[in-house]
Design an enzyme around this catalytic site. Sequence first.
Site, PDB file in Angstrom:
ATOM      1  N   ILE A 139       0.700  -1.386   0.192  1.00 18.01           N
ATOM      2  CA  ILE A 139      -0.074   0.128   0.026  1.00 18.01           C
ATOM      3  C   ILE A 139       0.869   1.317  -0.098  1.00 18.01           C
ATOM      4  CG2 ILE A 139      -1.821   1.122   1.256  1.00 18.01           C
ATOM      5  CD1 ILE A 139      -2.658  -1.299   2.874  1.00 18.01           C
ATOM      6  N   LYS A 208       5.662  -0.027  12.409  1.00 14.79           N
ATOM      7  CA  LYS A 208       4.992   0.773  11.513  1.00 14.79           C
ATOM      8  C   LYS A 208       4.230   2.027  12.206  1.00 14.79           C
ATOM      9  CE  LYS A 208       4.737  -3.731   8.962  1.00 14.79           C
ATOM     10  NZ  LYS A 208       4.064  -4.717   8.731  1.00 14.79           N
TER      11      LYS A 208
END
Length: 433
Positions: A139, A208
Amino acid sequence: MNAVNIGLLGLGTVGKGTATILERNAAEILRRAGVPVRVAGAVVRDVAAAQAWQADAGLSFPITSDGDALVADPDIDIICELVGGEEPALRWTQAALDAGKHVVTANKALIATHGDALFAKARSKGVGLRFEAGVAGGIPVIKALREGLSANRINWLAGIINGTGNFILSEMASHGREFADVLAEAQALGYAEADPTFDVEGIDAAHKLAILASIAFDTTVDFDALHIEGISSIQPEDVAYAAELGYRIKHLGVARRRDAGLELRVHPALIPEKRLLANVDGVMNAVVIHGDAVGPTLHYGPGAGAEPTGSAVVADIIDLVRGGAHPAGAGIDEPKALPVLTSAEFRCPFYLRLEASDRPGVMASVAGIFGDLEISLEAILQKEPSALDESSVPIILLTRDVDEACMRQATTRLEALDDVLSPVVTLRVETLD
Ligand code: HSE
């Protein structure tokens, strides 16, 4: 036309995906980059095994086990650090930047814990350090945050950002499979980290989240300040009760701007089943980003795997070759450090489950504690006694928004009741409002 030479550090899942894409899509990449982009060398531990894979894949580029030599090779223009972990990844990344080479990395742990120093080095050398592949696999969420949403003040973001964990939870919920069995499959598919406890205990998602939050809020993030819980403590009965109440349990990373500071938390959460995020299954990831101008945007796609992650690596390479925006990777020279809230300062609704004696008045004592503490309840359910123990019943409660410190007082008081027979299970609810 001179080719751009890529050095691949690592030829595991992501390295293979990257090499395959660069070869298969060479014509498209040439059109987009303006020059040929080719793998000029790769570094692996087991050269013979890598050469066997290379022959099968119909690829030909030099393979060596000497990473220091590849990083120092003056013919290499861009280093892709795809070995993961701390060392030698850190040493090679520093050396590549020092040598004036751009670096593309999929190593979220490295960026989350050493990013500030590495970006400073990249800026001082005038080279790029890119890391799209480190967050949410294929993504393009880093690009979305830094470019497409750059007009916005980001209010919050929340995402399913570990493919392995989501794959495990989805398979357990929809097929009743065993945790260990699904984890083994995720490892075989190349989704899991080298140390899969990083996936299961939320550390990978936290890396992340730290990266996303630092970009979203233009701040440095001290990784140790994040609140981290994994998925290993989720019980099947909570998945079932959550479903009865209209929720799904997902492992979320949440970063939210509050007046007093940032909430940065990674944990399992109940999400209303009507939310798109609640329906993101398998290895797919999704991140909702809420900006003041645009409102909520959803970014969805595969969160792990060879070519999805390779797709992000190659996109960063093409961007660097084109001289894309933010070549150094970080938007500002000296990001400010915002205060990070402790978990006691978080505020959200809660799901609670406890086992209580099946006697008159118990429900009233339980509900009374919430009344005393002025915690509003959304739902309270008493379930049937289990066949094994007819003298006790599970009680399930859903609260409205409550300060976590207050919630802890409630659970302490509940556990002190003689009629409460088990520790209280608590899970946060994320309504994504
Ligand atoms: N182990 C990671 C995951 C790989 O499952 O999401 C992609 O970062």
